[in-house]
Design an enzyme around this catalytic site. Structure first.
Site, short mmCIF file in Angstrom:
data_model
loop_
_atom_site.label_atom_id
_atom_site.label_comp_id
_atom_site.label_asym_id
_atom_site.label_seq_id
_atom_site.Cartn_x
_atom_site.Cartn_y
_atom_site.Cartn_z
N ILE A 58 -77.94 84.79 -62.56
CA ILE A 58 -78.14 86.24 -62.44
C ILE A 58 -78.50 86.85 -63.81
CG2 ILE A 58 -76.91 88.41 -62.00
CD1 ILE A 58 -75.34 86.85 -59.79
N ASN A 95 -72.47 90.57 -67.85
CA ASN A 95 -72.77 89.66 -66.74
C ASN A 95 -72.01 88.33 -66.82
OD1 ASN A 95 -74.63 88.29 -64.62
ND2 ASN A 95 -74.87 87.04 -66.46
N TYR A 151 -59.96 85.17 -60.02
CA TYR A 151 -61.29 85.78 -60.01
C TYR A 151 -61.22 87.19 -59.39
CZ TYR A 151 -66.41 85.85 -59.32
OH TYR A 151 -67.75 86.16 -59.35
P1 NAD Z 1 -73.63 81.29 -63.67
O1 NAD Z 1 -72.44 80.42 -63.82
O2 NAD Z 1 -74.86 80.71 -63.07
O3 NAD Z 1 -74.01 81.95 -65.07
C1 NAD Z 1 -73.03 82.55 -65.89
C2 NAD Z 1 -73.49 82.52 -67.31
O4 NAD Z 1 -72.43 83.08 -68.12
C3 NAD Z 1 -73.74 81.10 -67.82
O5 NAD Z 1 -74.98 81.03 -68.49
C4 NAD Z 1 -72.57 80.85 -68.75
O6 NAD Z 1 -72.87 79.97 -69.82
C5 NAD Z 1 -72.28 82.27 -69.26
N1 NAD Z 1 -70.93 82.36 -69.81
C6 NAD Z 1 -69.79 81.89 -69.26
N2 NAD Z 1 -68.76 82.09 -70.10
C7 NAD Z 1 -69.26 82.71 -71.19
C8 NAD Z 1 -68.70 83.15 -72.41
N3 NAD Z 1 -67.39 83.00 -72.69
N4 NAD Z 1 -69.51 83.75 -73.32
C9 NAD Z 1 -70.83 83.89 -73.08
N5 NAD Z 1 -71.42 83.48 -71.94
C10 NAD Z 1 -70.65 82.89 -71.01
O7 NAD Z 1 -73.13 82.55 -62.84
P2 NAD Z 1 -73.94 83.59 -61.93
O8 NAD Z 1 -73.80 83.15 -60.52
O9 NAD Z 1 -75.27 83.85 -62.49
O10 NAD Z 1 -72.99 84.87 -62.10
C11 NAD Z 1 -73.23 85.90 -63.03
C12 NAD Z 1 -72.19 87.00 -62.83
O11 NAD Z 1 -72.25 87.45 -61.48
C13 NAD Z 1 -70.76 86.51 -63.06
O12 NAD Z 1 -70.02 87.55 -63.67
C14 NAD Z 1 -70.27 86.26 -61.66
O13 NAD Z 1 -68.86 86.35 -61.58
C15 NAD Z 1 -70.95 87.36 -60.90
N6 NAD Z 1 -71.08 87.06 -59.47
C16 NAD Z 1 -71.83 86.03 -59.00
C17 NAD Z 1 -71.90 85.79 -57.64
C18 NAD Z 1 -72.72 84.69 -57.05
O14 NAD Z 1 -72.72 84.54 -55.83
N7 NAD Z 1 -73.44 83.90 -57.83
C19 NAD Z 1 -71.19 86.60 -56.75
C20 NAD Z 1 -70.42 87.64 -57.26
C21 NAD Z 1 -70.38 87.87 -58.61
#
Ligand code: NAD
Length: 486
Positions: free
Chosen positions: A259, A330, A392
């Site tokens: 995202i 994010n 979470y």
């Molecule tokens: P993802 O795991 O694909 O990407 C998350 C990114 O955050 C990764 O690049 C990771 O390296 C980075 N990250 C993690 N810890 C970090 C830190 N301490 N410092 C800097 N960067 C860090 O996740 P995604 O699915 O793209 O999700 C993005 C956001 O959307 C998150 O907050 C997630 O909780 C939220 N979200 C996602 C979904 C879904 O269905 N994918 C649903 C609800 C919420």
């Protein structure tokens, strides 16, 4: 993050497909969505029908003036617009790309029947991925401004008293919420139903009202369904609707993939200069994402005690020239476990990354960035709860609480804070969920499928834009109207 190896993913896909067939589920419709790399798709998928809550000259609603304003706005965007009238009904034999229902003048529940049934009469003629957008007034706004000439004495008599909305009017306004949410569950073929709830005193043609209408009509809102967006301020029309963030500087955390990476692409398409932040271990992917769009990469663990300082340092250099307009929180992680089995590390790491880091970074940046516009990633798990996600869920509900408090604090300096709550989005994060659970998560939404990262990126970019200036302290769900929870 556990990543499922490719051969295993093939097996998982097969299980999901077998499950789909066994349950007699149909293949979901391919949604009409945007691609930040290509020229934007047309705003709507066909002609737009506008239905109002009062015929011209009738006293039941604010009526004709507001409808005429909406019609001319839509025409100024190049839409082919037709109007419904109680005398002639709706023009027939169209594949409507959208139906816009203006219910801002409702003062009693019985006034809803005619426009709502008019909407019902054209639902069989919607184009694939059509939009229904209902514009109404916020039910909870008890401080109705009595400044407009349409607020005539006979209608005022029905109300509870000065500055209040009568029970009948409150009922009609709140009824629209149930209408929109239920309709979202009835529409098929990728069509969505959403609402815009204007606070009293916000004109139907205020930039934030028309900006929200434009977003909800467009392919940018492909995975937003069954939602009501409260608009409580006027906002500002962008000089160029295609590049509403021109000249703005945005910081996106977790920008290397998923995202975050897609949000970077959308923000850059909308004109922003972007600093992308991610952990050093994701440095290569981060560099790829940021180089592809001419952005700048910052390798940084957001839980570092000096994270805010490092971000300030980075925007003090290069193309940013010390400017910071938009902050997208994010970055997030999952460490799912039933609470009975949860280790302290699993609880603490999730709260540290998903919530505490956001609190510390905003606290460290807010003073240096007056007027900061912030968008945080929450989750439907933070709203409805999810088994195995107490950590979470705590962190994401916490993000919503913090957003509401930031809305007030940042609002004092002319800024804003909102959250986006994705449902099930196809990313590496959700690829780690077991296949059957993943397929169920996709299917339990009105759109019957998972969303794409770009769907979330578009919602973030919309909330960051000046035309969303009247939206503050809100949570916009991008979940295809997830049917689980509230
Ligand atoms: P993802 O795991 O694909 O990407 C998350 C990114 O955050 C990764 O690049 C990771 O390296 C980075 N990250 C993690 N810890 C970090 C830190 N301490 N410092 C800097 N960067 C860090 O996740 P995604 O699915 O793209 O999700 C993005 C956001 O959307 C998150 O907050 C997630 O909780 C939220 N979200 C996602 C979904 C879904 O269905 N994918 C649903 C609800 C919420």
């Amino acid at each position: 993050m556990v990543t499922i190896p490719a051969p295993l993913r093939g097996v998982q896909r097969q299980i999901a497909s077998t499950l789909t067939k066994a349950l007699g589920l149909t293949e979901p419709v391919q949604l009409r969505r945007t691609d930040p790399d290509s020229v934007d798709v047309p705003l709507v998928a066909g002609p737009v029908l506008v239905v109002g809550d009062a015929a011209p000259g009738e006293g039941g609603g604010d009526g004709s003036g507001e409808v005429a304003g909406v019609v001319s706005t839509l025409r100024s965007w190049g839409c082919d617009v037709r109007e419904w009238s109680p005398e002639t009904g709706a023009p027939s034999e169209q594949r409507w790309g959208a139906v816009v229902v203006v219910l801002t003048g409702l003062t009693a529940p019985d006034q809803a029947a005619a426009p709502v049934l008019a909407l019902g009469s054209v639902l069989r003629d919607l184009a694939r991925c059509a939009r229904v957008v209902v514009i109404s007034r916020l039910p909870s706004d008890a401080t109705r401004a009595r400044v407009d000439g349409t607020d005539d004495a006979s209608r005022r008599d029905d109300r509870a008293g000065d500055g209040e909305v009568s029970p009948a009017e409150a009922a009609a306004r709140a009824g629209v919420e149930g209408l929109v949410r239920s309709l979202g569950k009835e529409l098929r073929a990728g069509a969505t139903a959403n609402g815009i709830q204007l606070a009293d005193g916000v004109d139907v043609l205020a930039p934030a009202a028309v900006g929200t209408l434009r977003f909800l009509l467009s392919a940018r809102s492909a995975f937003v369904d069954g939602q009501l967006v409260p608009v409580t301020g006027d906002g500002e029309a962008p000089a160029d609707w295609a590049r509403p963030l021109a000249g703005k500087v945005a910081v996106v955390t977790g920008a290397a993939r998923g995202i975050g990476a897609e949000t970077v692409r959308v923000l850059v398409r909308d004109g922003a200069l972007v600093l992308g932040v991610d952990v050093p271990a994701a440095g290569e992917a981060l560099a790829r994402t940021m180089n592809a769009v001419g952005g700048v990469a910052l390798q940084l663990d957001i839980t570092a005690p000096d994270a805010a300082e490092r971000i300030l340092e980075a925007i003090g250099r290069g193309p940013f020239r010390g400017r910071l307009d938009v902050l997208v929180h994010n970055a997030g992680i999952l460490r799912d476990k039933l609470l009975a089995n949860m280790t302290p590390a699993q609880w603490e790491s999730v709260v540290a990354v998903n919530l505490a880091a956001q609190l510390a970074i905003t606290a460290g940046l807010a003073e240096a960035a007056p007027g900061l516009v912030q968008v945080s990633l929450a989750s439907t798990s933070g709203i409805a709860g999810n088994r195995g996600q107490t950590n979470y869920g705590f962190s994401k509900a916490g993000v919503i609480g913090a957003t509401q408090a930031w809305a007030v604090l940042l609002g004092e300096g002319g800024g804003r804070a909102n959250a986006v709550a994705p449902g099930f989005i196809e990313t590496e994060m959700t690829a780690s969920i077991p296949a059957v659970q993943r397929e169920i998560s996709r299917r339990v939404s009105s759109l019957g499928q998972g969303g794409k990262p770009v769907d979330v990126g578009e919602a973030v970019a919309f909330l960051a834009s000046p035309q969303a200036g009247g939206i503050n302290g809100q949570v916009l769900r991008v979940c295809g109207q997830n049917l689980v929870g509230r």
